[in-house]
Design a protein around this motif. Structure first.
Motif, PDB file in Angstrom:
ATOM      1  N   LEU A 172      -7.955   6.178  -0.239  1.00 42.81           N
ATOM      2  CA  LEU A 172      -8.914   5.656   0.728  1.00 42.81           C
ATOM      3  C   LEU A 172      -8.789   4.143   0.885  1.00 42.81           C
ATOM      4  CD1 LEU A 172     -11.157   6.426   2.650  1.00 42.81           C
ATOM      5  CD2 LEU A 172     -12.773   6.081   0.799  1.00 42.81           C
ATOM      6  N   ASP A 173      -8.545   3.405  -0.192  1.00 37.04           N
ATOM      7  CA  ASP A 173      -8.430   1.952  -0.067  1.00 37.04           C
ATOM      8  C   ASP A 173      -7.219   1.563   0.771  1.00 37.04           C
ATOM      9  OD1 ASP A 173      -6.669   2.798  -2.031  1.00 37.04           O
ATOM     10  OD2 ASP A 173      -7.006   1.071  -3.333  1.00 37.04           O
ATOM     11  N   ALA A 174      -6.105   2.267   0.626  1.00 33.17           N
ATOM     12  CA  ALA A 174      -4.923   1.984   1.442  1.00 33.17           C
ATOM     13  C   ALA A 174      -5.176   2.353   2.899  1.00 33.17           C
ATOM     14  CB  ALA A 174      -3.712   2.742   0.901  1.00 33.17           C
ATOM     15  N   TRP A 175      -5.857   3.474   3.124  1.00 29.95           N
ATOM     16  CA  TRP A 175      -6.152   3.905   4.487  1.00 29.95           C
ATOM     17  C   TRP A 175      -7.075   2.913   5.187  1.00 29.95           C
ATOM     18  CZ3 TRP A 175     -10.202   5.234   7.609  1.00 29.95           C
ATOM     19  CH2 TRP A 175      -9.896   5.957   8.754  1.00 29.95           C
ATOM     20  N   VAL A 176      -8.115   2.465   4.505  1.00 32.74           N
ATOM     21  CA  VAL A 176      -9.057   1.496   5.090  1.00 32.74           C
ATOM     22  C   VAL A 176      -8.355   0.165   5.353  1.00 32.74           C
ATOM     23  CG1 VAL A 176     -11.132   0.128   4.598  1.00 32.74           C
ATOM     24  CG2 VAL A 176     -11.131   2.580   4.176  1.00 32.74           C
TER      25      VAL A 176
END
Length: 126
Positions: A72-76
């Protein structure tokens, strides 16, 4: 006959400590930092729990969350970079100009003069 060892890249393998990856531990540490500081400053426990619940939830979500098969952190991070980029297009055949022609799918599409009935979509100017 002995089997040969096949070399494998280890840079893509996440390191684990007790079942957690380094990124998960980092996000858990970030999530726990604010409540820890408030407790060290002797803020009442009830107030700390209420005030830092969104912070804790965000940190835990970033630690374990996934979106479209990615962390999720990479996607955001990629989504924020995408939104920060300019989204104005200029037709390659048009003469150079200081501004771009904005292509907007929500705008009313008008038929260009001399355009065939099939082929590429017409450019819409706002």
């Amino acid at each position: 006959m002995t089997q040969a060892e096949v070399p494998q890249p280890i840079s893509g393998v996440p390191l684990r400590w007790g079942g957690f990856t380094g990124r998960q531990l980092t996000w858990l540490g970030v999530a726990a930092a604010l409540p820890y500081l408030l407790l060290r400053w002797q803020v009442p426990l009830e107030l700390v729990l209420v005030a830092t619940a969104p912070w804790l939830a965000a940190g835990i979500t970033f630690a374990f969350g996934r979106c479209e098969g990615r962390r999720l952190d990479a996607w955001v991070g990629d989504w924020v970079l995408f939104r920060a980029q300019p989204h104005h297009l200029r037709h390659p055949g048009s003469p150079p100009c200081p501004t771009y022609v904005v292509v907007d799918s929500a705008a009313v599409v008008t038929r260009l003069e001399g355009s065939p009935t099939s082929g590429p979509l017409p450019w819409v100017t706002s």
